[in-house]
Design a protein around this motif. Sequence first.
Motif, short mmCIF file in Angstrom:
data_model
loop_
_atom_site.label_atom_id
_atom_site.label_comp_id
_atom_site.label_asym_id
_atom_site.label_seq_id
_atom_site.Cartn_x
_atom_site.Cartn_y
_atom_site.Cartn_z
N TYR A 320 0.84 -1.18 0.00
CA TYR A 320 0.00 0.00 0.00
C TYR A 320 0.88 1.24 0.00
CZ TYR A 320 -4.25 -2.62 1.18
OH TYR A 320 -5.33 -3.46 1.16
N VAL A 321 0.34 2.33 -0.53
CA VAL A 321 0.98 3.63 -0.39
C VAL A 321 0.45 4.23 0.91
CG1 VAL A 321 1.29 5.91 -1.39
CG2 VAL A 321 1.07 3.93 -2.89
N ARG A 322 1.35 4.42 1.86
CA ARG A 322 0.96 4.98 3.16
C ARG A 322 1.89 6.14 3.48
NH1 ARG A 322 0.36 -0.76 4.58
NH2 ARG A 322 -1.84 -1.20 5.12
N ASP A 323 1.57 7.30 2.94
CA ASP A 323 2.44 8.46 3.11
C ASP A 323 2.06 9.32 4.31
OD1 ASP A 323 3.93 7.77 0.89
OD2 ASP A 323 2.69 8.92 -0.49
N TYR A 324 0.90 9.02 4.91
CA TYR A 324 0.43 9.80 6.06
C TYR A 324 0.03 8.86 7.19
CZ TYR A 324 0.51 14.23 3.62
OH TYR A 324 0.94 15.37 2.96
N ALA A 325 0.30 9.27 8.41
CA ALA A 325 -0.06 8.49 9.59
C ALA A 325 -1.15 9.21 10.37
CB ALA A 325 1.16 8.28 10.48
N PHE A 326 -2.14 8.46 10.78
CA PHE A 326 -3.21 8.93 11.66
C PHE A 326 -2.63 8.97 13.07
CE2 PHE A 326 -7.43 7.16 13.63
CZ PHE A 326 -7.71 8.39 14.19
N VAL A 327 -2.49 10.18 13.64
CA VAL A 327 -1.80 10.29 14.94
C VAL A 327 -2.73 10.62 16.10
CG1 VAL A 327 0.45 10.86 13.95
CG2 VAL A 327 -1.13 12.71 14.54
N GLY A 328 -3.92 11.13 15.83
CA GLY A 328 -4.77 11.47 16.96
C GLY A 328 -6.20 11.76 16.56
N LEU A 329 -7.10 11.55 17.53
CA LEU A 329 -8.52 11.81 17.34
C LEU A 329 -8.98 12.78 18.42
CD1 LEU A 329 -11.02 10.86 15.64
CD2 LEU A 329 -11.46 9.21 17.48
N VAL A 330 -9.60 13.88 18.00
CA VAL A 330 -10.07 14.88 18.97
C VAL A 330 -11.25 14.31 19.75
CG1 VAL A 330 -11.09 17.16 19.26
CG2 VAL A 330 -9.30 16.81 17.54
N MET A 331 -11.15 14.34 21.08
CA MET A 331 -12.22 13.86 21.94
C MET A 331 -12.98 15.01 22.60
SD MET A 331 -11.71 10.80 21.22
CE MET A 331 -13.08 10.16 22.16
N ASP A 332 -12.34 16.18 22.72
CA ASP A 332 -12.99 17.33 23.35
C ASP A 332 -12.20 18.58 22.99
OD1 ASP A 332 -14.84 18.72 24.83
OD2 ASP A 332 -13.92 18.29 26.77
N TYR A 333 -12.85 19.74 23.09
CA TYR A 333 -12.18 21.00 22.78
C TYR A 333 -12.74 22.10 23.67
CZ TYR A 333 -10.60 25.15 20.25
OH TYR A 333 -10.03 26.36 19.92
N ASP A 334 -11.84 22.85 24.31
CA ASP A 334 -12.20 23.99 25.16
C ASP A 334 -11.93 25.27 24.38
OD1 ASP A 334 -12.45 26.02 27.03
OD2 ASP A 334 -11.47 24.90 28.63
N ALA A 335 -13.00 25.89 23.89
CA ALA A 335 -12.85 27.09 23.05
C ALA A 335 -12.24 28.26 23.82
CB ALA A 335 -14.21 27.49 22.48
N SER A 336 -12.43 28.30 25.13
CA SER A 336 -11.92 29.43 25.93
C SER A 336 -10.40 29.41 26.05
CB SER A 336 -12.55 29.42 27.32
OG SER A 336 -12.16 28.26 28.06
N THR A 337 -9.82 28.23 25.98
CA THR A 337 -8.36 28.11 26.10
C THR A 337 -7.68 27.69 24.80
OG1 THR A 337 -8.49 25.77 26.78
CG2 THR A 337 -8.61 27.45 28.53
N GLY A 338 -8.48 27.18 23.86
CA GLY A 338 -7.89 26.68 22.62
C GLY A 338 -7.18 25.34 22.79
N ILE A 339 -7.51 24.63 23.90
CA ILE A 339 -6.85 23.35 24.19
C ILE A 339 -7.79 22.20 23.81
CG2 ILE A 339 -5.83 21.88 25.97
CD1 ILE A 339 -4.20 24.37 25.44
#
Length: 411
Positions: A320-339
């Motif tokens: 297979y051509v695998r030029d990119y790796a899946f490194v993370g999935l967003v589970m939550d986001y705090d808009a006030s801190t940008g974290i």
Amino acid sequence: MTKPELLAPAGNFEKLKMALIYGADAVYLGGERFGLRAQAGNFTMEEIKEAVRLAHELGRKIYVTVNIIPHNEDLEGLSDYVKELDNIGVDALIFSDPGIFLIIKEAAPNMELHLSTQANNTNYKSAEFWYKQGVKRIVLARELSLIEIKEIIKKSPKELEFEAFIHGAMCISYSGRCLLSNYMVGRDANRGECAHPCRYKYYLVEEKRPGQYMPVEEDEKGTYIFNSRDLCMIEHIPELVNSGIKSFKIEGRMKSSYYIATVVGAYRKAIDQYFNDPNNYVTDKELIDEVYKASHREFSTGFYFGKPDNKGQIYENSSYVRDYAFVGLVMDYDASTGIATIEQRNKMSLGEEIEIIGPHKKMFKQVIDKMWDEEGQEIESAPHPQQIVKMRMRKEVSKYDILRREGKENE
């Protein structure tokens, strides 16, 4: 014009959720028996029930495969299985065998029926036959051109729907009816246990010279003579729409959640962009790039524009051509801190440039400048599978957005 259904595969519940989140109108999946992907995670009856509930809440559909080519013992328990799927509210069953068809009609007479590509439907009279038996949709054989598809649709009853594969793996054998796996390793591809011997490396041997292996093609690496390119039709949305195909099907119940999200998301955006302005539509290069960033073999357009020539095969390797790796999935986001809170899927480290994609946003890039573990301690890398980390994001993100980076997995 009627907007076609975008139909996505799901090998387990996470893949189902990603397919729905990233824009699939319907998802096809297999239970623990009677389907052609025995090595996929597949779904228990409770998981199918939950899948139907989730899909119907979103106004989407669930189709379940019962498309094995069965021996006598494979029919045991099928009637009760079909009745339970009917009670759950599954939207359709995908079958290929006439015996299974009879059992479904007896057990669930009101169930919507889709004829699998395994049935090798390649002409309008065959389609008419199955329509008269009560089939609602025909999944066309992959060995058809767009010209043939248009003729089949034109000469078939208007109420009959047609579905066609538009992306994913191609089979060396006629729409999946392959005996290589059974012959080579004793695993029956037609009962869900394909070992993919079409991807093996082959040499030519003269019977009086055992042990002297000659490449089938004049190449020191040998040849993978049965190894087909993958199908990719993202640059041909207008032609697919104008053919009259009702459902655009993506192959890949064995593929990853990242693959499902990336490919489904790209086709979703391409279809929507076309219907927003069909007269001025040009394929967005960013969407073409997207499908190349998911694991794939070299692409072709299959049989759509004529029979493949030698360029439809990959003779050098089966990788297979695998030029990119899946490194993370967003589970939550705090808009006030940008974290953002991230579930790690492959190692990521400070200083790496990552890309963030989501179902409702354009891809953006950023460098990882800060990461914290669950205790709030700063860390330089996240090497542990499914490790929970916090990360500062350059732009707003949402749950189930994907982080990827250029390079191989676990680098």
